[in-house]
Design a protein around this motif. Structure first.
Motif, PDB file in Angstrom:
ATOM      1  N   GLU A   1       0.849  -1.200   0.000  1.00  0.00           N
ATOM      2  CA  GLU A   1       0.000   0.000   0.000  1.00  0.00           C
ATOM      3  C   GLU A   1       0.878   1.241   0.000  1.00  0.00           C
ATOM      4  OE1 GLU A   1      -2.625  -0.276   3.350  1.00  0.00           O
ATOM      5  OE2 GLU A   1      -3.768  -1.931   2.451  1.00  0.00           O
ATOM      6  N   TRP A   2       0.456   2.244  -0.769  1.00  0.00           N
ATOM      7  CA  TRP A   2       1.152   3.527  -0.820  1.00  0.00           C
ATOM      8  C   TRP A   2       0.137   4.587  -0.434  1.00  0.00           C
ATOM      9  CZ3 TRP A   2       1.410   8.454  -2.677  1.00  0.00           C
ATOM     10  CH2 TRP A   2       2.665   9.067  -2.742  1.00  0.00           C
TER      11      TRP A   2
ATOM     12  N   ARG B   1      -2.182   9.606   6.331  1.00  0.00           N
ATOM     13  CA  ARG B   1      -2.721   8.557   7.202  1.00  0.00           C
ATOM     14  C   ARG B   1      -4.108   8.063   6.796  1.00  0.00           C
ATOM     15  NH1 ARG B   1       0.464   8.168  11.890  1.00  0.00           N
ATOM     16  NH2 ARG B   1       1.876   9.923  12.117  1.00  0.00           N
TER      17      ARG B   1
ATOM     18  N   CYS C   1      -5.158   6.135   0.911  1.00  0.00           N
ATOM     19  CA  CYS C   1      -4.347   5.128   0.235  1.00  0.00           C
ATOM     20  C   CYS C   1      -4.519   5.335  -1.269  1.00  0.00           C
ATOM     21  CB  CYS C   1      -4.787   3.726   0.636  1.00  0.00           C
ATOM     22  SG  CYS C   1      -3.824   2.427  -0.145  1.00  0.00           S
TER      23      CYS C   1
ATOM     24  N   ARG D   1      -2.997   0.130  -3.914  1.00  0.00           N
ATOM     25  CA  ARG D   1      -3.048  -1.129  -3.168  1.00  0.00           C
ATOM     26  C   ARG D   1      -2.791  -2.227  -4.198  1.00  0.00           C
ATOM     27  NH1 ARG D   1      -7.488  -0.271  -0.411  1.00  0.00           N
ATOM     28  NH2 ARG D   1      -6.390   0.306   1.467  1.00  0.00           N
TER      29      ARG D   1
ATOM     30  N   THR E   1       3.722   0.269   2.597  1.00  0.00           N
ATOM     31  CA  THR E   1       3.393  -0.575   3.737  1.00  0.00           C
ATOM     32  C   THR E   1       3.109  -1.966   3.185  1.00  0.00           C
ATOM     33  OG1 THR E   1       2.432   1.289   4.927  1.00  0.00           O
ATOM     34  CG2 THR E   1       1.849  -0.914   5.691  1.00  0.00           C
TER      35      THR E   1
ATOM     36  N   CYS F   1       1.488  -5.378   3.856  1.00  0.00           N
ATOM     37  CA  CYS F   1       0.451  -5.918   4.738  1.00  0.00           C
ATOM     38  C   CYS F   1       0.264  -7.406   4.470  1.00  0.00           C
ATOM     39  CB  CYS F   1      -0.874  -5.203   4.491  1.00  0.00           C
ATOM     40  SG  CYS F   1      -0.791  -3.418   4.653  1.00  0.00           S
TER      41      CYS F   1
ATOM     42  N   MET G   1       1.828  -5.890   9.572  1.00  0.00           N
ATOM     43  CA  MET G   1       2.298  -5.005   8.498  1.00  0.00           C
ATOM     44  C   MET G   1       3.623  -4.390   8.900  1.00  0.00           C
ATOM     45  SD  MET G   1      -0.345  -1.824   8.980  1.00  0.00           S
ATOM     46  CE  MET G   1      -1.779  -2.858   8.892  1.00  0.00           C
ATOM     47  N   LEU G   2       4.387  -3.976   7.893  1.00  0.00           N
ATOM     48  CA  LEU G   2       5.624  -3.265   8.156  1.00  0.00           C
ATOM     49  C   LEU G   2       5.919  -2.329   7.008  1.00  0.00           C
ATOM     50  CD1 LEU G   2       8.741  -5.165   7.208  1.00  0.00           C
ATOM     51  CD2 LEU G   2       6.665  -6.492   7.441  1.00  0.00           C
ATOM     52  N   HIS G   3       6.688  -1.291   7.308  1.00  0.00           N
ATOM     53  CA  HIS G   3       7.056  -0.311   6.302  1.00  0.00           C
ATOM     54  C   HIS G   3       8.301  -0.783   5.585  1.00  0.00           C
ATOM     55  CE1 HIS G   3       4.026   2.359   7.802  1.00  0.00           C
ATOM     56  NE2 HIS G   3       4.494   2.206   9.025  1.00  0.00           N
TER      57      HIS G   3
ATOM     58  N   TYR H   1      12.232  -0.418   6.074  1.00  0.00           N
ATOM     59  CA  TYR H   1      12.338   1.036   6.105  1.00  0.00           C
ATOM     60  C   TYR H   1      13.170   1.466   7.297  1.00  0.00           C
ATOM     61  CZ  TYR H   1      11.016   5.884   6.877  1.00  0.00           C
ATOM     62  OH  TYR H   1      11.036   7.234   7.102  1.00  0.00           O
TER      63      TYR H   1
ATOM     64  N   LEU I   1       4.608   8.459   7.938  1.00  0.00           N
ATOM     65  CA  LEU I   1       4.190   7.072   7.988  1.00  0.00           C
ATOM     66  C   LEU I   1       2.770   6.985   8.482  1.00  0.00           C
ATOM     67  CD1 LEU I   1       7.345   5.381   9.498  1.00  0.00           C
ATOM     68  CD2 LEU I   1       6.570   5.341   7.140  1.00  0.00           C
TER      69      LEU I   1
END
Length: 106
Positions: free
Chosen positions: A11-12, A16, A19, A22, A65, A67, A73-75, A92, A105
Protein backbone atom coordinates in the motif's frame (compact mmCIF):
# COMPACT_ATOMS: atom_id res chain seq x y z
CA UNK A 1 10.48 -18.13 11.26
CA UNK A 2 13.22 -18.91 8.72
CA UNK A 3 11.17 -18.07 5.66
CA UNK A 4 7.73 -17.19 4.41
CA UNK A 5 6.24 -17.51 0.95
CA UNK A 6 2.76 -16.30 0.24
CA UNK A 7 0.58 -13.39 -0.68
CA UNK A 8 0.63 -9.87 0.72
CA UNK A 9 -0.45 -6.37 -0.23
CA UNK A 10 1.69 -3.29 -0.88
CA UNK A 11 0.00 0.00 0.00
CA UNK A 12 1.15 3.53 -0.82
CA UNK A 13 -0.57 6.26 1.18
CA UNK A 14 -0.49 9.98 0.57
CA UNK A 15 -1.24 10.48 4.28
CA UNK A 16 -2.72 8.56 7.20
CA UNK A 17 -6.21 8.45 5.69
CA UNK A 18 -5.63 8.29 1.92
CA UNK A 19 -4.35 5.13 0.23
CA UNK A 20 -3.49 5.87 -3.41
CA UNK A 21 -2.35 2.38 -4.38
CA UNK A 22 -3.05 -1.13 -3.17
CA UNK A 23 -1.21 -3.86 -5.07
CA UNK A 24 -1.21 -7.61 -4.63
CA UNK A 25 2.19 -9.28 -4.41
CA UNK A 26 3.57 -12.78 -4.06
CA UNK A 27 6.43 -12.54 -1.54
CA UNK A 28 9.38 -14.73 -0.58
CA UNK A 29 10.90 -13.67 2.74
CA UNK A 30 14.15 -15.23 3.92
CA UNK A 31 15.52 -14.70 7.45
CA UNK A 32 19.17 -15.24 8.39
CA UNK A 33 20.03 -14.27 11.97
CA UNK A 34 18.90 -10.66 12.46
CA UNK A 35 18.73 -9.95 8.70
CA UNK A 36 16.00 -10.63 6.20
CA UNK A 37 15.54 -10.30 2.47
CA UNK A 38 12.31 -10.13 0.55
CA UNK A 39 11.61 -10.57 -3.13
CA UNK A 40 8.15 -9.88 -4.49
CA UNK A 41 6.28 -10.22 -7.74
CA UNK A 42 3.32 -8.01 -8.57
CA UNK A 43 0.16 -10.05 -9.10
CA UNK A 44 -1.62 -9.65 -11.34
CA UNK A 45 0.90 -8.27 -13.82
CA UNK A 46 0.30 -4.52 -14.25
CA UNK A 47 -0.96 -2.97 -17.46
CA UNK A 48 1.31 -0.37 -19.05
CA UNK A 49 -0.82 2.45 -17.60
CA UNK A 50 -0.86 0.91 -14.10
CA UNK A 51 2.90 0.28 -14.29
CA UNK A 52 3.46 3.94 -15.18
CA UNK A 53 1.43 4.99 -12.13
CA UNK A 54 3.33 2.55 -9.90
CA UNK A 55 6.68 3.82 -11.20
CA UNK A 56 5.58 7.40 -10.50
CA UNK A 57 4.72 6.52 -6.89
CA UNK A 58 8.11 4.84 -6.42
CA UNK A 59 9.81 7.93 -7.87
CA UNK A 60 7.88 10.21 -5.51
CA UNK A 61 8.71 8.03 -2.49
CA UNK A 62 9.61 4.32 -2.46
CA UNK A 63 8.09 3.87 1.04
CA UNK A 64 5.20 1.38 1.05
CA UNK A 65 3.39 -0.58 3.74
CA UNK A 66 3.61 -4.35 3.30
CA UNK A 67 0.45 -5.92 4.74
CA UNK A 68 0.16 -9.63 5.41
CA UNK A 69 -3.22 -9.35 7.15
CA UNK A 70 -5.09 -6.69 9.11
CA UNK A 71 -2.74 -6.98 12.10
CA UNK A 72 0.61 -7.77 10.48
CA UNK A 73 2.30 -5.00 8.50
CA UNK A 74 5.62 -3.26 8.16
CA UNK A 75 7.06 -0.31 6.30
CA UNK A 76 9.35 -1.20 3.41
CA UNK A 77 11.33 0.52 0.70
CA UNK A 78 10.52 -0.87 -2.73
CA UNK A 79 12.85 -1.14 -5.71
CA UNK A 80 11.98 -2.61 -9.10
CA UNK A 81 14.44 -5.21 -10.33
CA UNK A 82 13.14 -5.28 -13.90
CA UNK A 83 10.15 -4.66 -16.14
CA UNK A 84 8.66 -8.07 -15.32
CA UNK A 85 7.00 -7.00 -12.04
CA UNK A 86 9.81 -8.25 -9.78
CA UNK A 87 10.60 -6.15 -6.72
CA UNK A 88 13.07 -6.11 -3.87
CA UNK A 89 11.73 -5.00 -0.48
CA UNK A 90 13.93 -3.78 2.35
CA UNK A 91 13.01 -2.68 5.87
CA UNK A 92 12.34 1.04 6.11
CA UNK A 93 14.96 2.90 8.13
CA UNK A 94 13.89 6.46 8.92
CA UNK A 95 17.35 7.83 9.68
CA UNK A 96 18.81 6.44 6.44
CA UNK A 97 15.99 7.75 4.26
CA UNK A 98 15.07 11.14 5.73
CA UNK A 99 15.85 12.95 2.48
CA UNK A 100 13.62 10.64 0.39
CA UNK A 101 10.01 11.75 0.12
CA UNK A 102 8.00 13.94 2.44
CA UNK A 103 5.15 11.69 3.54
CA UNK A 104 4.51 10.73 7.13
CA UNK A 105 4.19 7.07 7.99
CA UNK A 106 0.57 5.90 8.32
Amino acid sequence: MDSYEGTATLEWGANRSTCLARLGVQVAVRVTGNNWTCDAILEPFLTAEDRESFDLLMTLDPLFTLCFDEESMLHVSVAATGDDGRLTLTAYQAEAEESVGTRQLP
